[in-house]
Motif scaffolding. Structure first.
Motif, PDB file in Angstrom:
ATOM      1  N   ASP A 102       0.800  -1.222   0.000  1.00 19.64           N
ATOM      2  CA  ASP A 102       0.000   0.000   0.000  1.00 19.64           C
ATOM      3  C   ASP A 102       0.835   1.276   0.000  1.00 19.64           C
ATOM      4  O   ASP A 102       0.308   2.335  -0.299  1.00 19.64           O
ATOM      5  CB  ASP A 102      -0.936   0.008   1.216  1.00 19.64           C
ATOM      6  N   HIS A 129      -4.576  -1.783   8.367  1.00 21.13           N
ATOM      7  CA  HIS A 129      -4.327  -0.338   8.337  1.00 21.13           C
ATOM      8  C   HIS A 129      -3.758   0.155   7.008  1.00 21.13           C
ATOM      9  O   HIS A 129      -2.786   0.924   6.991  1.00 21.13           O
ATOM     10  CB  HIS A 129      -3.378   0.060   9.472  1.00 21.13           C
ATOM     11  N   ASP A 153      -4.850   2.403   5.097  1.00 22.74           N
ATOM     12  CA  ASP A 153      -4.975   3.857   5.032  1.00 22.74           C
ATOM     13  C   ASP A 153      -3.803   4.553   5.711  1.00 22.74           C
ATOM     14  O   ASP A 153      -3.321   5.583   5.241  1.00 22.74           O
ATOM     15  CB  ASP A 153      -6.291   4.305   5.662  1.00 22.74           C
ATOM     16  N   VAL A 154      -3.307   3.987   6.788  1.00 22.28           N
ATOM     17  CA  VAL A 154      -2.146   4.563   7.477  1.00 22.28           C
ATOM     18  C   VAL A 154      -0.912   4.457   6.584  1.00 22.28           C
ATOM     19  O   VAL A 154      -0.100   5.383   6.510  1.00 22.28           O
ATOM     20  CB  VAL A 154      -1.906   3.862   8.832  1.00 22.28           C
ATOM     21  N   ARG A 173      -0.855   4.401   3.342  1.00 19.96           N
ATOM     22  CA  ARG A 173      -1.013   5.281   2.178  1.00 19.96           C
ATOM     23  C   ARG A 173      -0.887   6.753   2.553  1.00 19.96           C
ATOM     24  O   ARG A 173      -0.603   7.588   1.714  1.00 19.96           O
ATOM     25  CB  ARG A 173      -2.375   5.054   1.519  1.00 19.96           C
ATOM     26  N   ASP A 174      -1.136   7.076   3.800  1.00 20.60           N
ATOM     27  CA  ASP A 174      -1.163   8.461   4.253  1.00 20.60           C
ATOM     28  C   ASP A 174       0.254   9.002   4.432  1.00 20.60           C
ATOM     29  O   ASP A 174       1.210   8.249   4.598  1.00 20.60           O
ATOM     30  CB  ASP A 174      -1.913   8.541   5.584  1.00 20.60           C
TER      31      ASP A 174
END
Length: 179
Positions: free
Chosen positions: A2, A159, A161-162, A164-165
């Protein structure tokens, strides 16, 4: 998978016997699809990455990396997913083909890594144990780190999203250093 950036992890020491290979052995127990090697050619790297998407753990890099610009370029190219490719002519008909260079990479070497690799690395500096400094002997053949490996894999799956952030960065870091 990711994350858009994959910095190299570079384990560096000023002299031999600082624990680089021991750390590589521990990492091999923790990472997905570990592929340890103490020497590797440029052609092998992009073919291996394309075929297996391993975590490449290259020990003894000081012995063969410095004067091999093609290999350094291939290792450099996998820093970002978007640019993690090389193009080579392949097969009997020499058709141009794109090969991925995107995978986790760990390098261990005596001395400093070449500048372009250092710029794409999180460097772990190692040192020899000081006289009188005690450490317990680590038997790498008796390590059982599967539980930690499973926990890390589960966290990554839970996680994305973490990953990718963009995390908060100190203002002193910019460009590739912030990557």
């Amino acid at each position: 998978d990711d994350a858009p950036v994959s910095p190299l992890l570079t384990i560096s020491s000023p002299v031999k016997r600082c624990g680089k290979t021991t750390l590589m052995t521990i990492l091999a127990e923790l990472v997905p699809r570990p592929l340890p090697a103490s020497n590797v050619s440029a052609a092998a790297v992009f073919r291996i990455v394309e075929a297996w998407c391993p975590t490449l753990l290259v020990d003894e890099a000081d012995a063969f990396l410095r004067d091999r610009e093609e290999l350094r370029g291939i290792l450099n190219s996998g820093h970002t997913r978007a640019m993690g490719f090389v193009v080579r002519c392949d097969g009997d008909d020499h058709e141009p083909r794109r090969f991925s260079t995107w995978c986790g990479k760990v390098l261990a070497l005596i001395g400093q890594p070449p500048d372009t690799l250092a710029d794409r690395s999180v460097v772990i500096p190692m040192r020899r144990r000081a006289p009188g400094e005690h450490t317990d002997r680590l038997r790498t053949d008796r390590l059982d780190l599967m539980h930690l490996k499973q926990m890390a894999a589960r966290w990554a799956l839970d996680h994305p999203d973490v990953l990718r952030d963009d995390p908060a960065m100190p203002e002193s870091l910019n460009d590739r250093a912030a990557d």
